[in-house]
Design an enzyme around this catalytic site. Structure first.
Site, PDB file in Angstrom:
ATOM      1  N   CYS A 112      45.289  39.069  33.931  1.00 58.67           N
ATOM      2  CA  CYS A 112      46.182  38.110  34.565  1.00 58.67           C
ATOM      3  C   CYS A 112      46.814  37.172  33.372  1.00 58.67           C
ATOM      4  O   CYS A 112      47.476  37.933  32.636  1.00 58.67           O
ATOM      5  CB  CYS A 112      45.582  37.501  35.794  1.00 58.67           C
ATOM      6  SG  CYS A 112      46.865  36.243  36.952  1.00 58.67           S
TER       7      CYS A 112
ATOM      8  N   GLU B 178      38.223  42.879  38.666  1.00 64.87           N
ATOM      9  CA  GLU B 178      36.744  42.264  38.925  1.00 64.87           C
ATOM     10  C   GLU B 178      36.460  42.287  40.320  1.00 64.87           C
ATOM     11  O   GLU B 178      35.126  42.258  40.882  1.00 64.87           O
ATOM     12  CB  GLU B 178      36.752  40.907  38.301  1.00 64.87           C
ATOM     13  CG  GLU B 178      37.239  39.967  38.922  1.00 64.87           C
ATOM     14  CD  GLU B 178      38.524  39.674  38.252  1.00 64.87           C
ATOM     15  OE1 GLU B 178      39.139  38.540  38.492  1.00 64.87           O
ATOM     16  OE2 GLU B 178      39.263  40.453  37.618  1.00 64.87           O
TER      17      GLU B 178
ATOM     18  N   HIS C   1      43.383  41.690  38.926  1.00 63.35           N
ATOM     19  CA  HIS C   1      42.028  41.297  38.794  1.00 63.35           C
ATOM     20  C   HIS C   1      41.246  42.449  39.009  1.00 63.35           C
ATOM     21  O   HIS C   1      40.694  42.751  40.359  1.00 63.35           O
ATOM     22  CB  HIS C   1      41.761  39.967  39.836  1.00 63.35           C
ATOM     23  CG  HIS C   1      42.571  38.945  39.386  1.00 63.35           C
ATOM     24  ND1 HIS C   1      41.955  37.958  38.499  1.00 63.35           N
ATOM     25  CD2 HIS C   1      43.721  38.503  39.672  1.00 63.35           C
ATOM     26  CE1 HIS C   1      42.661  37.028  38.057  1.00 63.35           C
ATOM     27  NE2 HIS C   1      43.882  37.096  38.709  1.00 63.35           N
TER      28      HIS C   1
END
Length: 602
Positions: free
Chosen positions: A397, A526, A524
């Site tokens: 990001c 993750e 993102h």
């Protein structure tokens, strides 16, 4: 439908979320279909506007819901996909009731906490509990509900009242309450003290809820004397009291519950008979393998919120997932971005030296997302160091955006290249505000949720790591993006945007092909990483940091024999072939520095 409620007592931060996740995993391992609900008693509608220092990270779901980080634990442990409605807040409930009152749904009655708020809570739970979250059709078998906060909190009282009513509504055989409480050990006498838990259970009973199972958090295994006291004074059978003592890694918590027969106690309360024993063989192997790792990999995490690890919880989990997969012991070197800046060198030389020592000693550099301009210059310096010294870099990001800014400044020579987030009047805005965003309303106005990213070539590292598919879907949370007017200039100089949205105008992935691993992503990754199924980009990042990236890419290439998409190896020859095929310019061409691109003076 069966319901398992998890509450907490004595103090906050006992690990109710991990306990709820572990119970869900245990039940799922027994063959049951499981969903989860997190109740947060705060007045915020969601977690979107809350500072990470205040409440930890904001976890983002596929549908764009900005929710409590515990929902991330649920998804990782149970391998499910939740919705925004799986996170209940006081703000959501009150907004729901007020909207009904404004429409006249209550037919002129006085709207009160009881019955209107409590009824709304029960209706919400029952509705959401029946939504499938495992990709299958039909309702789940069990819903695990976690009540945030601590018993006795004033803001939790409407939820306690509602859940008390709910337990009677669904029936005794369909509701199980697990109370997580602290059993401290006083160093002076070395004795486990049960009195705090006794008071907590008494308070819970006084509000209309009776715990069936007691999960005691302690540094050591609960001794028989302490267990006997708790059984006697809390009126709970001894076999329904389990200890959640300190363990070597978080993956051992479900194993603790299994070994103490917690699932059998839950089945007995819920009248579930004939359910198979939990199959946790793969989970056990992973937990044991994690403890045996000894070869280190050092990752420098350069961020703004490094004072609280929960602010980057999903990133930490994704790093762990990838490190275990690469058979490496993860060491995260926390670096506050401001400590890398020149101002710190003058104000606090020791902090400055320590930060740079950690950065230069790292095997990989990760710059996560964030908001605001504090520490941005330090993040830019970290990206520059990784790029120039060929250290594996992963920018997420904002981490992607500052990598683009750094490239424009250092390679293109545009020293005032910036983001309009940091300088609204920037003369050379490399990063700009998204046209559909809102600058007046903060909550839920970003680009949120799961979006598709289309790979522009299958020869890049990111495409190979994702299996050489045409596109991937990842979760987003941002207000700013790369200025599409400047993409041509940046690509001509060697910074390739290998992933874009469906319009081709929104940049999603950026790479330096002649670098061991330099990737920035606007999304993102993750949030979708799982134990045993690490995020491809995190796996590639850790592999590159260990010098094993070629092995990982070769693994995907060998998958062709198993009917999976073929991928191509990486290295100098692949980069040259890619540049020749796409007629891209070399990594640095001086004539592009002072040219003009769509009115921007590069």
């Amino acid at each position: 439908m069966k319901y398992v409620l998890v509450t907490g007592g004595v103090v906050s931060g006992l690990g109710k979320g991990v306990t709820a996740s572990s119970i869900g995993l245990l039940l799922k391992a027994c063959g049951l279909r499981v969903t989860a609900i997190k109740i947060d008693p705060y007045l915020n509608t969601d977690a979107g506007t809350m500072s990470p220092f205040e409440h930890g990270e904001v976890f983002v779901l596929d549908d764009g819901g900005e929710v409590d980080l515990d929902l991330g634990n649920y998804e990782r442990f149970m391998d499910i996909k939740l919705t925004r409605d799986n996170n209940i807040t006081t703000g959501k409930i009150y907004q729901f009731v007020i909207d009904k009152e404004r429409r006249g749904d209550y037919l002129g009655k006085t709207v009160q906490v009881v019955p209107h708020i409590t009824d709304a809570i029960q209706e919400w739970i029952e509705r959401v509990a029946h939504i499938p979250v495992d990709g299958k059709t039909g309702s789940p078998d069990v819903c695990v509900i976690e009540l945030g906060g601590t018993i006795g909190d004033i803001e939790s009282m409407p939820f306690i009242q509602a859940l008390g009513q709910f337990s009677y509504r669904v029936g005794a055989g369909n509701f199980c309450l697990v109370h997580v409480s602290l059993v401290p050990v006083l160093n002076v006498v070395g004795e486990q003290k049960t009195k705090p838990t006794q008071h907590s259970v008494r308070g819970l009973r006084g509000q209309g809820l009776t715990p069936h199972i007691l999960a005691c958090r302690s540094t050591t295994v609960l001794d028989e004397n302490a267990k006997g006291k708790l059984s006697q004074f809390c009126l709970i059978q001894a076999e329904n009291i389990v200890t959640l003592y300190d363990v070597s890694n978080i993956w051992r918590i479900p194993l603790l519950l299994r070994d103490q027969k917690a699932h059998e106690a839950i089945f007995k309360v819920l009248n579930l008979y004939g359910v198979v024993e939990p199959n946790l063989e793969e989970w056990t192997r992973r937990a044991e393998a994690c403890d045996l790792l000894h070869e280190p990999v050092h990752i420098a995490l350069v961020g703004k919120y490094t004072g609280l690890s929960d602010a980057y919880l999903s990133i930490l989990k994704a790093l762990v997932h990838a490190s275990v997969d690469c058979h490496k012991k993860l060491f995260v070197d926390w670096i506050s971005a401001t400590n890398l800046e020149d101002a710190t060198a003058k104000e606090n030389p020791d902090a400055y030296k320590t930060a740079w020592k950690l950065l230069k000693g790292a095997d990989g550099v990760l710059v996560p997302g964030g908001f605001g301009d504090r520490g941005v210059q330090g993040k830019i310096l970290a990206a520059k160091y990784a790029r120039e010294n060929r250290i594996p870099y992963l920018g997420i990001c904002l981490g992607m955006q500052i990598a683009v800014i750094e490239f424009a400044r250092s390679v293109l020579g545009v020293h005032d290249a910036n983001s309009t987030e940091f300088d609204p009047n920037a003369k050379n805005p490399v990063i700009v505000f998204m046209p559909e965003g809102s600058k007046t309303h903060m909550g839920g106005t970003m680009r949120l949720g799961s979006r598709r990213t289309f790979f522009q070539t299958k020869e890049c590292k990111s495409a190979k790591l994702y299996g050489c598919k045409g596109f991937t879907e990842e979760r987003h949370r941002h207000r700013y993006e790369v200025n599409p007017d400047l993409v041509a200039c940046l690509e001509n100089a060697g910074l390739f945007f290998t992933g874009k949205d469906e319009t081709g105008k929104r940049m999603e992935i950026v790479e330096l092909p002649n670098h061991p691993y330099f990737i920035g992503v606007q999304f993102h990754p993750e949030f979708k990483s799982r134990p045993g199924k690490p995020s491809p980009l995190f796996l590639g990042f850790i592999a590159a940091a260990c010098g094993k990236l070629d092995n990982i890419l070769q693994h995907f290439s060998n998958a062709e024999s198993n009917g999976l998409p073929k991928t191509v190896g990486t290295g100098v020859s692949a980069v040259k072939a890619h540049n020749k095929k796409t007629a891209m310019k070399p990594a640095y061409r001086p004539e592009y520095v002072y040219g003009s691109c769509n009115g921007y003076h590069f």
